[in-house]
Motif scaffolding. Structure first.
Motif, PDB file in Angstrom:
ATOM      1  N   THR A 226      67.263  75.539  86.115  1.00 40.69           N
ATOM      2  CA  THR A 226      68.393  75.296  87.008  1.00 40.69           C
ATOM      3  C   THR A 226      68.146  74.015  87.822  1.00 40.69           C
ATOM      4  O   THR A 226      67.018  73.504  87.873  1.00 40.69           O
ATOM      5  N   ASP A 227      69.185  73.534  88.478  1.00 32.96           N
ATOM      6  CA  ASP A 227      69.044  72.358  89.338  1.00 32.96           C
ATOM      7  C   ASP A 227      68.019  72.617  90.444  1.00 32.96           C
ATOM      8  O   ASP A 227      67.219  71.747  90.788  1.00 32.96           O
ATOM      9  N   ARG A 228      68.057  73.799  90.996  1.00 34.30           N
ATOM     10  CA  ARG A 228      67.099  74.156  92.055  1.00 34.30           C
ATOM     11  C   ARG A 228      65.668  74.166  91.516  1.00 34.30           C
ATOM     12  O   ARG A 228      64.751  73.667  92.175  1.00 34.30           O
ATOM     13  N   GLU A 229      65.477  74.727  90.328  1.00 31.04           N
ATOM     14  CA  GLU A 229      64.149  74.730  89.723  1.00 31.04           C
ATOM     15  C   GLU A 229      63.680  73.307  89.409  1.00 31.04           C
ATOM     16  O   GLU A 229      62.507  72.969  89.616  1.00 31.04           O
ATOM     17  N   ARG A 230      64.588  72.472  88.929  1.00 34.20           N
ATOM     18  CA  ARG A 230      64.247  71.071  88.630  1.00 34.20           C
ATOM     19  C   ARG A 230      63.802  70.339  89.898  1.00 34.20           C
ATOM     20  O   ARG A 230      62.832  69.582  89.887  1.00 34.20           O
ATOM     21  N   ALA A 231      64.512  70.567  90.985  1.00 35.72           N
ATOM     22  CA  ALA A 231      64.132  69.938  92.253  1.00 35.72           C
ATOM     23  C   ALA A 231      62.749  70.418  92.698  1.00 35.72           C
ATOM     24  O   ALA A 231      61.916  69.617  93.140  1.00 35.72           O
ATOM     25  N   ALA A 232      62.505  71.705  92.557  1.00 37.46           N
ATOM     26  CA  ALA A 232      61.207  72.261  92.945  1.00 37.46           C
ATOM     27  C   ALA A 232      60.090  71.747  92.036  1.00 37.46           C
ATOM     28  O   ALA A 232      58.987  71.453  92.508  1.00 37.46           O
ATOM     29  N   LEU A 233      60.366  71.617  90.747  1.00 34.57           N
ATOM     30  CA  LEU A 233      59.365  71.081  89.823  1.00 34.57           C
ATOM     31  C   LEU A 233      59.051  69.617  90.135  1.00 34.57           C
ATOM     32  O   LEU A 233      57.889  69.204  90.124  1.00 34.57           O
ATOM     33  N   GLU A 234      60.083  68.853  90.452  1.00 36.86           N
ATOM     34  CA  GLU A 234      59.864  67.447  90.803  1.00 36.86           C
ATOM     35  C   GLU A 234      59.033  67.338  92.085  1.00 36.86           C
ATOM     36  O   GLU A 234      58.119  66.520  92.185  1.00 36.86           O
ATOM     37  N   TRP A 235      59.353  68.149  93.071  1.00 38.07           N
ATOM     38  CA  TRP A 235      58.608  68.172  94.329  1.00 38.07           C
ATOM     39  C   TRP A 235      57.150  68.562  94.071  1.00 38.07           C
ATOM     40  O   TRP A 235      56.222  67.932  94.595  1.00 38.07           O
ATOM     41  N   THR A 236      56.940  69.581  93.259  1.00 31.07           N
ATOM     42  CA  THR A 236      55.587  70.028  92.918  1.00 31.07           C
ATOM     43  C   THR A 236      54.799  68.908  92.257  1.00 31.07           C
ATOM     44  O   THR A 236      53.640  68.667  92.596  1.00 31.07           O
ATOM     45  N   GLU A 237      55.426  68.211  91.322  1.00 31.51           N
ATOM     46  CA  GLU A 237      54.746  67.109  90.649  1.00 31.51           C
ATOM     47  C   GLU A 237      54.381  66.005  91.635  1.00 31.51           C
ATOM     48  O   GLU A 237      53.269  65.468  91.588  1.00 31.51           O
ATOM     49  N   SER A 238      55.294  65.662  92.525  1.00 33.79           N
ATOM     50  CA  SER A 238      55.013  64.620  93.508  1.00 33.79           C
ATOM     51  C   SER A 238      53.866  65.002  94.432  1.00 33.79           C
ATOM     52  O   SER A 238      52.998  64.186  94.731  1.00 33.79           O
ATOM     53  N   LEU A 239      53.854  66.239  94.875  1.00 33.58           N
ATOM     54  CA  LEU A 239      52.779  66.685  95.762  1.00 33.58           C
ATOM     55  C   LEU A 239      51.451  66.786  95.027  1.00 33.58           C
ATOM     56  O   LEU A 239      50.405  66.446  95.584  1.00 33.58           O
ATOM     57  N   THR A 240      51.490  67.239  93.799  1.00 33.50           N
ATOM     58  CA  THR A 240      50.259  67.380  93.015  1.00 33.50           C
ATOM     59  C   THR A 240      49.658  66.019  92.695  1.00 33.50           C
ATOM     60  O   THR A 240      48.445  65.873  92.623  1.00 33.50           O
ATOM     61  N   GLN A 241      50.511  65.028  92.542  1.00 28.38           N
ATOM     62  CA  GLN A 241      50.058  63.679  92.208  1.00 28.38           C
ATOM     63  C   GLN A 241      50.234  62.732  93.402  1.00 28.38           C
ATOM     64  O   GLN A 241      50.509  61.547  93.236  1.00 28.38           O
ATOM     65  N   VAL A 242      50.041  63.227  94.603  1.00 25.67           N
ATOM     66  CA  VAL A 242      50.337  62.465  95.817  1.00 25.67           C
ATOM     67  C   VAL A 242      49.599  61.128  95.868  1.00 25.67           C
ATOM     68  O   VAL A 242      50.126  60.143  96.373  1.00 25.67           O
ATOM     69  N   SER A 243      48.407  61.049  95.312  1.00 26.60           N
ATOM     70  CA  SER A 243      47.673  59.779  95.356  1.00 26.60           C
ATOM     71  C   SER A 243      48.348  58.714  94.499  1.00 26.60           C
ATOM     72  O   SER A 243      48.155  57.522  94.718  1.00 26.60           O
ATOM     73  N   GLN A 244      49.164  59.148  93.541  1.00 25.48           N
ATOM     74  CA  GLN A 244      49.870  58.207  92.673  1.00 25.48           C
ATOM     75  C   GLN A 244      51.320  58.000  93.114  1.00 25.48           C
ATOM     76  O   GLN A 244      51.843  56.894  93.053  1.00 25.48           O
ATOM     77  N   THR A 245      51.977  59.069  93.534  1.00 24.96           N
ATOM     78  CA  THR A 245      53.412  59.000  93.837  1.00 24.96           C
ATOM     79  C   THR A 245      53.726  58.695  95.290  1.00 24.96           C
ATOM     80  O   THR A 245      54.792  58.197  95.600  1.00 24.96           O
ATOM     81  N   HIS A 246      52.821  59.067  96.197  1.00 31.67           N
ATOM     82  CA  HIS A 246      53.044  58.948  97.626  1.00 31.67           C
ATOM     83  C   HIS A 246      54.305  59.686  98.061  1.00 31.67           C
ATOM     84  O   HIS A 246      54.876  59.377  99.102  1.00 31.67           O
ATOM     85  N   VAL A 247      54.752  60.634  97.280  1.00 31.01           N
ATOM     86  CA  VAL A 247      55.939  61.452  97.521  1.00 31.01           C
ATOM     87  C   VAL A 247      57.098  60.602  98.049  1.00 31.01           C
ATOM     88  O   VAL A 247      57.333  60.507  99.246  1.00 31.01           O
ATOM     89  N   PRO A 248      57.819  59.987  97.121  1.00 32.68           N
ATOM     90  CA  PRO A 248      58.938  59.127  97.524  1.00 32.68           C
ATOM     91  C   PRO A 248      59.974  59.878  98.371  1.00 32.68           C
ATOM     92  O   PRO A 248      60.175  61.079  98.205  1.00 32.68           O
ATOM     93  N   ASP A 249      60.629  59.165  99.280  1.00 31.23           N
ATOM     94  CA  ASP A 249      61.640  59.779 100.148  1.00 31.23           C
ATOM     95  C   ASP A 249      62.731  60.473  99.354  1.00 31.23           C
ATOM     96  O   ASP A 249      63.204  61.539  99.741  1.00 31.23           O
ATOM     97  N   GLU A 250      63.164  59.895  98.235  1.00 28.19           N
ATOM     98  CA  GLU A 250      64.232  60.504  97.453  1.00 28.19           C
ATOM     99  C   GLU A 250      63.821  61.839  96.834  1.00 28.19           C
ATOM    100  O   GLU A 250      64.654  62.671  96.536  1.00 28.19           O
ATOM    101  N   THR A 251      62.529  62.043  96.652  1.00 32.72           N
ATOM    102  CA  THR A 251      62.053  63.324  96.125  1.00 32.72           C
ATOM    103  C   THR A 251      62.146  64.361  97.213  1.00 32.72           C
ATOM    104  O   THR A 251      62.507  65.470  97.012  1.00 32.72           O
TER     105      THR A 251
END
Length: 74
Positions: free
Chosen positions: A49-74
């Protein structure tokens, strides 16, 4: 849904123990095999679902924080 997020973080981290544990727990709670198997390609599949996709994207950003720096749009 939280188990899908834990599973995705375990995939990114290469944690076999976490993958095994979270996938078993997700199955026990009724998660489908198809969604578990397609987790690595969640962006390209229609199974989340859209909600799951948003949560998966957020999880990926947080898990890879040293690479992504968790962009504002995420």
């Amino acid at each position: 849904m939280i188990l899908l997020l834990k599973m995705r973080a375990s995939q990114i981290n290469g944690c076999a123990y976490g993958l095994d544990m979270h996938s078993k727990d997700a199955r026990d709670l009724g998660e489908t095999e198809q969604r578990l198997y397609e987790m690595n390609a969640w962006r390209e599949t229609p199974f989340y679902t859209d909600r799951e996709r948003a949560a998966l994207e957020w999880t990926e950003s947080l898990t890879q924080v040293s690479q992504t720096h968790v962009p504002d749009e995420t």
